[in-house]
Write a protein that holds these residues in place. Structure first.
Motif, PDB file in Angstrom:
ATOM      1  N   PHE A 206       0.820  -1.211   0.000  1.00  0.00           N
ATOM      2  CA  PHE A 206       0.000   0.000   0.000  1.00  0.00           C
ATOM      3  C   PHE A 206       0.858   1.267   0.000  1.00  0.00           C
ATOM      4  O   PHE A 206       0.400   2.328  -0.440  1.00  0.00           O
ATOM      5  CB  PHE A 206      -0.918   0.024   1.224  1.00  0.00           C
ATOM      6  N   GLU A 207       2.099   1.161   0.494  1.00  0.00           N
ATOM      7  CA  GLU A 207       2.969   2.336   0.552  1.00  0.00           C
ATOM      8  C   GLU A 207       3.238   2.914  -0.836  1.00  0.00           C
ATOM      9  O   GLU A 207       3.410   4.129  -0.985  1.00  0.00           O
ATOM     10  CB  GLU A 207       4.293   1.977   1.230  1.00  0.00           C
ATOM     11  N   SER A 208       3.271   2.065  -1.838  1.00  0.00           N
ATOM     12  CA  SER A 208       3.602   2.526  -3.188  1.00  0.00           C
ATOM     13  C   SER A 208       2.382   2.574  -4.113  1.00  0.00           C
ATOM     14  O   SER A 208       2.516   2.898  -5.297  1.00  0.00           O
ATOM     15  CB  SER A 208       4.674   1.624  -3.806  1.00  0.00           C
ATOM     16  N   ARG A 209       1.209   2.241  -3.572  1.00  0.00           N
ATOM     17  CA  ARG A 209      -0.004   2.273  -4.396  1.00  0.00           C
ATOM     18  C   ARG A 209      -0.795   3.541  -4.151  1.00  0.00           C
ATOM     19  O   ARG A 209      -0.843   4.061  -3.045  1.00  0.00           O
ATOM     20  CB  ARG A 209      -0.883   1.058  -4.077  1.00  0.00           C
ATOM     21  N   THR A 210      -1.441   4.033  -5.192  1.00  0.00           N
ATOM     22  CA  THR A 210      -2.253   5.247  -5.058  1.00  0.00           C
ATOM     23  C   THR A 210      -3.745   4.946  -5.137  1.00  0.00           C
ATOM     24  O   THR A 210      -4.565   5.855  -5.035  1.00  0.00           O
ATOM     25  CB  THR A 210      -1.903   6.252  -6.176  1.00  0.00           C
ATOM     26  N   ASN A 211      -4.110   3.670  -5.297  1.00  0.00           N
ATOM     27  CA  ASN A 211      -5.516   3.317  -5.518  1.00  0.00           C
ATOM     28  C   ASN A 211      -6.036   2.321  -4.477  1.00  0.00           C
ATOM     29  O   ASN A 211      -6.854   1.451  -4.786  1.00  0.00           O
ATOM     30  CB  ASN A 211      -5.691   2.738  -6.923  1.00  0.00           C
ATOM     31  N   VAL A 212      -5.550   2.432  -3.239  1.00  0.00           N
ATOM     32  CA  VAL A 212      -5.999   1.527  -2.181  1.00  0.00           C
ATOM     33  C   VAL A 212      -7.447   1.856  -1.809  1.00  0.00           C
ATOM     34  O   VAL A 212      -7.798   3.011  -1.601  1.00  0.00           O
ATOM     35  CB  VAL A 212      -5.105   1.656  -0.930  1.00  0.00           C
TER      36      VAL A 212
ATOM     37  N   GLN B  36      -7.900  -0.613  15.803  1.00  0.00           N
ATOM     38  CA  GLN B  36      -7.024  -0.024  14.798  1.00  0.00           C
ATOM     39  C   GLN B  36      -7.643   1.231  14.182  1.00  0.00           C
ATOM     40  O   GLN B  36      -6.951   2.214  13.924  1.00  0.00           O
ATOM     41  CB  GLN B  36      -6.691  -1.033  13.705  1.00  0.00           C
ATOM     42  N   LEU B  37      -8.953   1.208  13.960  1.00  0.00           N
ATOM     43  CA  LEU B  37      -9.622   2.402  13.449  1.00  0.00           C
ATOM     44  C   LEU B  37      -9.555   3.530  14.472  1.00  0.00           C
ATOM     45  O   LEU B  37      -9.395   4.701  14.105  1.00  0.00           O
ATOM     46  CB  LEU B  37     -11.079   2.089  13.097  1.00  0.00           C
ATOM     47  N   GLN B  38      -9.672   3.175  15.741  1.00  0.00           N
ATOM     48  CA  GLN B  38      -9.525   4.174  16.800  1.00  0.00           C
ATOM     49  C   GLN B  38      -8.125   4.760  16.794  1.00  0.00           C
ATOM     50  O   GLN B  38      -7.930   5.962  16.994  1.00  0.00           O
ATOM     51  CB  GLN B  38      -9.834   3.533  18.159  1.00  0.00           C
TER      52      GLN B  38
ATOM     53  N   GLY C 142       1.314  12.033  12.951  1.00  0.00           N
ATOM     54  CA  GLY C 142       2.389  11.305  12.280  1.00  0.00           C
ATOM     55  C   GLY C 142       1.949  10.631  10.995  1.00  0.00           C
ATOM     56  O   GLY C 142       2.693  10.596  10.007  1.00  0.00           O
ATOM     57  N   ASP C 143       0.725  10.104  10.975  1.00  0.00           N
ATOM     58  CA  ASP C 143       0.210   9.450   9.765  1.00  0.00           C
ATOM     59  C   ASP C 143       0.022  10.449   8.637  1.00  0.00           C
ATOM     60  O   ASP C 143       0.274  10.142   7.467  1.00  0.00           O
ATOM     61  CB  ASP C 143      -1.128   8.757  10.063  1.00  0.00           C
ATOM     62  N   ILE C 144      -0.432  11.656   8.982  1.00  0.00           N
ATOM     63  CA  ILE C 144      -0.621  12.708   7.972  1.00  0.00           C
ATOM     64  C   ILE C 144       0.724  13.118   7.384  1.00  0.00           C
ATOM     65  O   ILE C 144       0.871  13.234   6.167  1.00  0.00           O
ATOM     66  CB  ILE C 144      -1.343  13.925   8.586  1.00  0.00           C
TER      67      ILE C 144
ATOM     68  N   THR D 177      -4.316   5.498   5.805  1.00  0.00           N
ATOM     69  CA  THR D 177      -5.191   5.107   6.902  1.00  0.00           C
ATOM     70  C   THR D 177      -6.636   5.134   6.421  1.00  0.00           C
ATOM     71  O   THR D 177      -6.935   5.587   5.313  1.00  0.00           O
ATOM     72  CB  THR D 177      -5.041   6.069   8.079  1.00  0.00           C
ATOM     73  N   PHE D 178      -7.535   4.685   7.291  1.00  0.00           N
ATOM     74  CA  PHE D 178      -8.967   4.721   6.977  1.00  0.00           C
ATOM     75  C   PHE D 178      -9.409   6.142   6.645  1.00  0.00           C
ATOM     76  O   PHE D 178     -10.216   6.356   5.725  1.00  0.00           O
ATOM     77  CB  PHE D 178      -9.757   4.178   8.171  1.00  0.00           C
TER      78      PHE D 178
END
Length: 324
Positions: free
Chosen positions: A150-156, A206-208, A227-229, A235-236
């Motif tokens: 998923f790190e290298s995909r743009t269509n997850v 995990q969603l939390q 950090g995710d941003i 992420t979801f």
């Protein structure tokens, strides 16, 4: 009445008694180091709880619980190598403290040790527990592979993401509970309902985690917000935003995702504002609560000790209702 807190202490005492260091020390010292870093020991505790639901002799599940905990820490050790992470639980990771080759080999030894612990399970249920553990272990690897892709995909897609976190996070919690139930001689229906409880709680958790990374209180969340941003982690919330944004909002979001040089706080605030305008925060809350309710529904169907079922309900609430 036995409580989850008491089972947690049993696990901690058992782990403290284990001596992971033997010859050659260079192989086993990193294992001792990893296992001494602590953690909440949730998975082995759930294994004991799953057993105690059906059998007072929860100690029968202790070797399986230790197997689960060693396996879990093995996955963290190898994840740190793949992510090139420098810190785990505020301490240097194994590949930083030693080197990458040591981390890989010590991790391999941990996986084998997990099966050695598992082999101590009573012969009458050993095959069932072994089959469950092996299936769970391979699913965790599948989840990690998806996460890396998923790190290298743009269509997850949202569904792909939910399946990834189910495999990477939820199935180990679910498998821990079910393994305990099998050792406690639960019937297949009860063991399956307990598995579903763990799986749905794992998904909600995990969603939390995704939600709190954007909207949490840094003091209570335990790590820096956003950090995710900053990392453009899929992420979801981000996947939903990318699927639902349009016009100027989509343009702005894509700019922040693609930008190479930026002010950290400015990017976090801007992306959070986009999420708010799209309503991604409420979508995440709803999905998380849906999984939470599914978990409690599954738990209600389990025919086990009511006292432990209530403990598991309270555990689920505490796990999900972390400070926002």
């Amino acid at each position: 009445m036995t409580t989850i807190a008491e089972l947690q202490k049993v696990v901690e005492i058992a782990l403290n008694k284990e001596n992971f260091v033997t010859e050659p020390e260079a192989l086993y010292q990193p294992i001792e180091y990893v296992m001494s870093l602590g953690g909440k020991r949730i998975r082995p505790t759930m294994c004991l709880a799953g057993c105690y639901l059906f059998d007072d002799n929860f100690e029968n599940a202790l070797s399986a619980g230790l197997a689960v905990e060693v396996f879990h820490n093995f996955t963290l050790l190898h994840d740190d190598v793949m992510d090139n992470a420098e810190v785990r639980r505020n301490q240097p990771t194994v590949h930083i403290k030693w080197d990458e080759n040591t981390a890989i080999l010590s991790g391999d030894a941990m996986l084998i040790k997990a099966y050695q612990y598992l082999s101590k399970v009573d012969e009458s249920v050993l095959k069932s527990v072994l089959d469950l553990f092996s299936q769970t272990a391979i699913e965790v690897c599948e989840g990690q592979q998806y996460d890396m892709e998923f790190e290298s995909r743009t269509n997850v897609t949202v569904d792909e993401y939910l399946n990834m976190i189910r495999l990477k996070t939820a199935v180990l919690l679910a498998g821990s509970l079910k393994a305990g139930a099998i050792i406690g001689k639960a019937n297949e229906k009860d063991a399956t309902h307990l598995y579903e409880f763990g799986e749905n709680i794992g998904l909600a958790f995990q969603l939390q985690d995704d939600f709190l990374d954007v909207y949490g209180d840094e003091k209570t969340f335990g790590k820096a917000i956003g950090g995710d941003i900053v990392a453009n982690k899929k992420t979801f919330l981000l996947i939903n935003a990318l699927e639902r944004a349009s016009g100027s909002l989509m343009e702005e979001l894509q700019e922040w995702v693609n930008i190479k040089s930026f002010n950290r706080d400015e990017k976090i605030e801007a992306v959070r504002n986009i999420y708010n305008q799209i309503g991604v925060d409420e979508i995440a809350r709803k999905k998380m609560n849906d999984y939470f309710e599914k978990a409690l529904t599954s738990l209600e169907k389990v025919n086990g000790k009511e006292s432990m079922k209530e403990e598991l309900r309270e555990f689920a609430v505490k796990l999900i209702k972390r400070s926002r």
